[in-house]
Design a protein around this motif. Structure first.
Motif, mmCIF file in Angstrom:
data_model
loop_
_atom_site.group_PDB
_atom_site.id
_atom_site.type_symbol
_atom_site.label_atom_id
_atom_site.label_comp_id
_atom_site.label_asym_id
_atom_site.label_seq_id
_atom_site.Cartn_x
_atom_site.Cartn_y
_atom_site.Cartn_z
ATOM 1 N N ASN A 108 23.563 44.440 48.951
ATOM 2 C CA ASN A 108 22.259 45.056 49.393
ATOM 3 C C ASN A 108 21.417 43.867 49.381
ATOM 4 O O ASN A 108 20.117 43.842 49.852
ATOM 5 C CB ASN A 108 21.701 46.211 48.921
ATOM 6 N N THR A 109 21.858 42.596 48.835
ATOM 7 C CA THR A 109 21.138 41.491 48.726
ATOM 8 C C THR A 109 21.925 40.421 49.023
ATOM 9 O O THR A 109 22.984 40.181 49.065
ATOM 10 C CB THR A 109 20.507 41.001 47.438
ATOM 11 N N SER A 110 20.902 39.375 49.687
ATOM 12 C CA SER A 110 22.030 38.019 50.186
ATOM 13 C C SER A 110 21.935 36.929 49.088
ATOM 14 O O SER A 110 22.569 35.872 49.037
ATOM 15 C CB SER A 110 21.314 37.467 51.168
ATOM 16 N N GLN A 111 21.193 37.241 47.860
ATOM 17 C CA GLN A 111 21.063 36.082 46.764
ATOM 18 C C GLN A 111 21.755 36.479 45.460
ATOM 19 O O GLN A 111 21.918 35.714 44.696
ATOM 20 C CB GLN A 111 19.722 35.973 46.641
ATOM 21 N N VAL A 112 21.785 37.768 45.240
ATOM 22 C CA VAL A 112 22.312 38.145 43.686
ATOM 23 C C VAL A 112 23.652 37.990 43.714
ATOM 24 O O VAL A 112 24.529 38.987 44.071
ATOM 25 C CB VAL A 112 21.756 39.461 43.391
ATOM 26 N N LEU A 113 24.249 36.935 43.482
ATOM 27 C CA LEU A 113 25.711 36.802 43.278
ATOM 28 C C LEU A 113 26.178 36.270 41.923
ATOM 29 O O LEU A 113 25.163 36.038 41.171
ATOM 30 C CB LEU A 113 26.124 35.524 44.408
ATOM 31 N N PHE A 114 27.486 36.718 41.563
ATOM 32 C CA PHE A 114 27.954 36.492 40.458
ATOM 33 C C PHE A 114 29.420 35.705 40.135
ATOM 34 O O PHE A 114 30.071 35.943 41.353
ATOM 35 C CB PHE A 114 27.827 37.849 39.613
ATOM 36 N N GLN A 115 29.685 35.060 39.487
ATOM 37 C CA GLN A 115 30.866 34.272 39.266
ATOM 38 C C GLN A 115 31.350 34.571 37.929
ATOM 39 O O GLN A 115 30.799 34.687 37.013
ATOM 40 C CB GLN A 115 30.918 32.920 39.596
ATOM 41 N N TYR A 116 32.821 34.690 37.754
ATOM 42 C CA TYR A 116 33.344 34.826 36.441
ATOM 43 C C TYR A 116 33.201 33.657 35.412
ATOM 44 O O TYR A 116 33.280 32.390 36.186
ATOM 45 C CB TYR A 116 34.699 35.232 36.664
ATOM 46 N N VAL A 117 32.938 33.788 34.120
ATOM 47 C CA VAL A 117 33.028 32.613 33.224
ATOM 48 C C VAL A 117 34.200 32.560 32.574
ATOM 49 O O VAL A 117 34.789 33.315 31.548
ATOM 50 C CB VAL A 117 31.761 32.750 32.059
ATOM 51 N N PRO A 118 35.013 31.874 33.035
ATOM 52 C CA PRO A 118 36.727 32.062 32.508
ATOM 53 C C PRO A 118 36.568 31.634 31.003
ATOM 54 O O PRO A 118 36.092 30.463 30.603
ATOM 55 C CB PRO A 118 37.250 30.769 33.362
ATOM 56 N N GLY A 119 37.350 32.679 30.339
ATOM 57 C CA GLY A 119 37.689 32.109 28.885
ATOM 58 C C GLY A 119 36.416 32.276 28.080
ATOM 59 O O GLY A 119 37.007 32.286 26.736
ATOM 60 N N TYR A 120 35.509 32.747 28.239
ATOM 61 C CA TYR A 120 34.330 33.084 27.554
ATOM 62 C C TYR A 120 34.495 34.328 26.814
ATOM 63 O O TYR A 120 34.117 35.263 27.156
ATOM 64 C CB TYR A 120 32.979 33.077 28.167
ATOM 65 N N SER A 121 35.322 34.335 25.672
ATOM 66 C CA SER A 121 35.621 35.463 24.895
ATOM 67 C C SER A 121 34.677 36.586 24.758
ATOM 68 O O SER A 121 33.674 36.443 24.359
ATOM 69 C CB SER A 121 36.530 34.771 23.709
ATOM 70 N N ASP A 122 35.153 37.915 24.880
ATOM 71 C CA ASP A 122 34.486 38.982 24.142
ATOM 72 C C ASP A 122 34.199 38.556 22.765
ATOM 73 O O ASP A 122 35.125 37.851 22.017
ATOM 74 C CB ASP A 122 35.320 40.173 24.227
#
Length: 556
Positions: A108-122
């Motif tokens: 529903n928005t054109s701006q709120v995008l996300f990407q994975y942070v590889p390896g940033y452990s729990d």
């Protein structure tokens, strides 16, 4: 009863951090007219000052990155970390509705995008359901020029990165610039980004600034309203229902109608010394918080008058902190992963696995604090080899400490552990023995006392070229020491809410028309902190949940 309203909206949102924007965007997209009021003259709250991580288990971004997560694993992990400190209904809602929220923002928005942070452990990857590869996501780099003049009103964190714009994953890599090829390649990438921005005039941002900028850009697209310098004062009620608020704008009291509800997203009480002393462990100081200013718990007392129930008021999102010479708090995160570094109490002994998650470090500072061995303030110590190899206290490898820091005593320097002990007021024999014992552990690659380096989280900020990424001998001087205090990135206690973000009363019922999310509510994470972004993830999720609930009610 007739009320003389100065303005009328379907939904009023108090606070302009990530939770507030998520609530307002959701409300507008679902057909409700919304207003955000913000006490400060700048929008963004503590979210804008944060690392910008969003921790939501089993979300679609993780699946697209190939991460093997599931509802069952996520529930196991929350059960093994949060436990029964938070209701099962809230945990289930968080997992299911968090995924909903991410999908809603992307659809529903054109701006709120996300990407994975590889390896940033729990933070506790060894617990049942924990993931060493991590569940954290963040916003991609964002060009702030897209906000136009509205950028002037945004809260921004001034990072000491020499103009470099770095996201979480890149910082993790560039931290090893002297140690790994990927560290060097990442540094080149950051340099090229800087050159590009200079050539094109781009105003790149990352971390919490990118998150808030993207949310604000999406909010502007909805034509939702945002009033700055407008402080919440009190509720307007009819019976058990909140029907509006009293606010102060430009020195004038006004009444604003909320036809369907009020969503609180106003932050905690970290900037109220009075409330800190009333609720938090001692010692505690406003000067130690890294949260946004003006977070003084304004909604607490007025909500208590409505019968609201409080929880977790004695807890903070702990952040071991060094107070800089200008009074600015500096939050120690990656610094505590340096292998040739230790933290000691006031009698010169280690008392903690230095690389543990930051909230746990602060909890331990208080838990181990004794009159005969104070740890509620402690010392972080590195040697010259560490200074030459790793980023520490905003300084890049081989970059010396500022002379003013040394001359003022902010940084203590000595050529031997015994000399350093004298400067920081701890027993010389104890500190010497502590470093000698640590050196034995480092040579063997095993921390027999505190198991530093055993967890995938510890190793995330360590040196991957070492046998144990978190252990290296400290047998060469000079040595440097800085005092550490139990700081925070916000308080985590507040109004108890249910799985719909409704504010719960002492008798178990809820206050109609009143919702809360973020640090003004009692944390979804209970007494713990499961992963990077476990503050922002719930704030956005339950802002979305509250607005969705109100939109559904409006249709009835």
């Amino acid at each position: 009863m007739d009320h003389k309203w100065d303005a009328s909206y379907d939904v009023i949102v108090v606070g302009s951090g990530s939770g507030g924007f998520a609530a307002a965007i959701t409300a507008e997209k679902k057909g409700l007219k919304s207003l955000i009021i913000e006490k400060s003259s700048k929008y963004g709250g503590s979210s804008a000052l944060s690392g910008g991580g969003v921790w939501i288990p089993n979300n679609p971004v993780l699946k697209e990155a190939g991460l093997d997560d599931s509802y069952e694993k996520s529930k196991d992990y929350l059960d093994s970390t949060v436990g029964n400190r938070v209701s099962d209904a809230r945990k289930v809602a968080y997992i299911k509705r968090g995924t909903e929220m991410i999908n809603f923002m992307r659809d529903n928005t054109s701006q709120v995008l996300f990407q994975y942070v590889p390896g940033y452990s729990d933070y506790y990857p060894e617990r049942k359901g924990g993931l060493p590869r991590g569940r954290s996501i963040e916003c991609p780099i964002f060009d702030l020029r897209k906000l136009g003049k509205d950028l002037e009103n945004m809260r921004r964190n001034v990072l000491p990165t020499k103009g470099l714009v770095i996201n979480s994953y890149e910082f993790h890599k560039v931290n090893m610039i002297t140690r790994t090829w990927i560290g060097k390649r990442t540094a080149v990438k950051l340099g090229m980004r800087l050159i590009k921005s200079r050539l094109t005039g781009a105003n790149y941002s990352s971390l919490g600034v990118a998150l808030i900028a993207r949310l604000r850009a999406a909010h502007l697209e909805t034509n939702g309203e945002l009033w700055l310098s407008t402080a919440f004062v009190d509720y307007v009620t009819e019976g058990n229902r909140v029907i509006g608020i009293i606010a102060e704008k430009n020195g004038k009291r006004i009444q604003i109608e909320a036809k369907y509800g009020v969503i609180l997203a106003s932050g905690g009480f970290s900037c109220s010394q009075e409330m800190r002393e009333k609720y938090l462990p001692s010692p505690t100081k406003v000067e130690w918080t890294s949260s946004a200013p003006d977070q003084t718990g304004d909604i607490i007392d007025v909500s208590l008058r409505l019968g609201a129930k409080l929880d977790l008021m004695d807890r903070v999102w702990g952040a071991p902190t060094v107070i800089m010479p200008d009074g600015t708090p500096y939050f120690l995160v990656a610094d505590r992963g340096i292998p040739n570094m230790i933290c000691i109490n006031q009698v010169g002994e280690r008392f903690v696995n230095e690389a543990v998650p930051y909230h746990q470090f602060v909890d331990t500072m208080y838990a181990k604090d004794k009159p005969e061995a104070r740890s509620s303030t402690c010392w972080i110590i590195v040697n010259e080899v560490a200074k030459q190899r790793y980023i520490f206290m905003t300084l890049f490898p081989k970059q010396p400490f500022h002379q003013k820091w040394l001359e003022s005593g902010f940084v203590k320097k000595a050529h031997t552990p015994a000399e350093l002990a004298k400067q920081i007021g701890v027993p010389a024999d104890k500190l010497t023995a502590t470093i000698e014992r640590f050196n034995r552990f480092a040579k063997n690659g095993v921390d027999e006392d505190f198991h530093r380096g055993d967890s995938a989280y510890d190793r995330y900020y360590g040196d991957p070229t070492l046998k144990n990424p978190n252990l290296l001998t400290m047998d060469e001087g000079p040595y440097y020491a800085l005092q550490v205090v139990p700081g925070d990135i916000g308080t985590k206690g507040g109004l108890l809410t249910d799985e719909y973000a409704r504010v719960v009363k002492e008798d178990g019922s809820y206050i109609e028309g009143l919702f809360a999310t973020g640090n003004c509510s009692s944390s979804m994470m209970g007494e713990t902190y499961p992963g990077p972004g476990a503050t922002i993830g719930p704030s956005m999720t339950f802002g979305y949940v509250a607005a969705t609930y109100l939109a559904d009610q409006a249709k009835k």
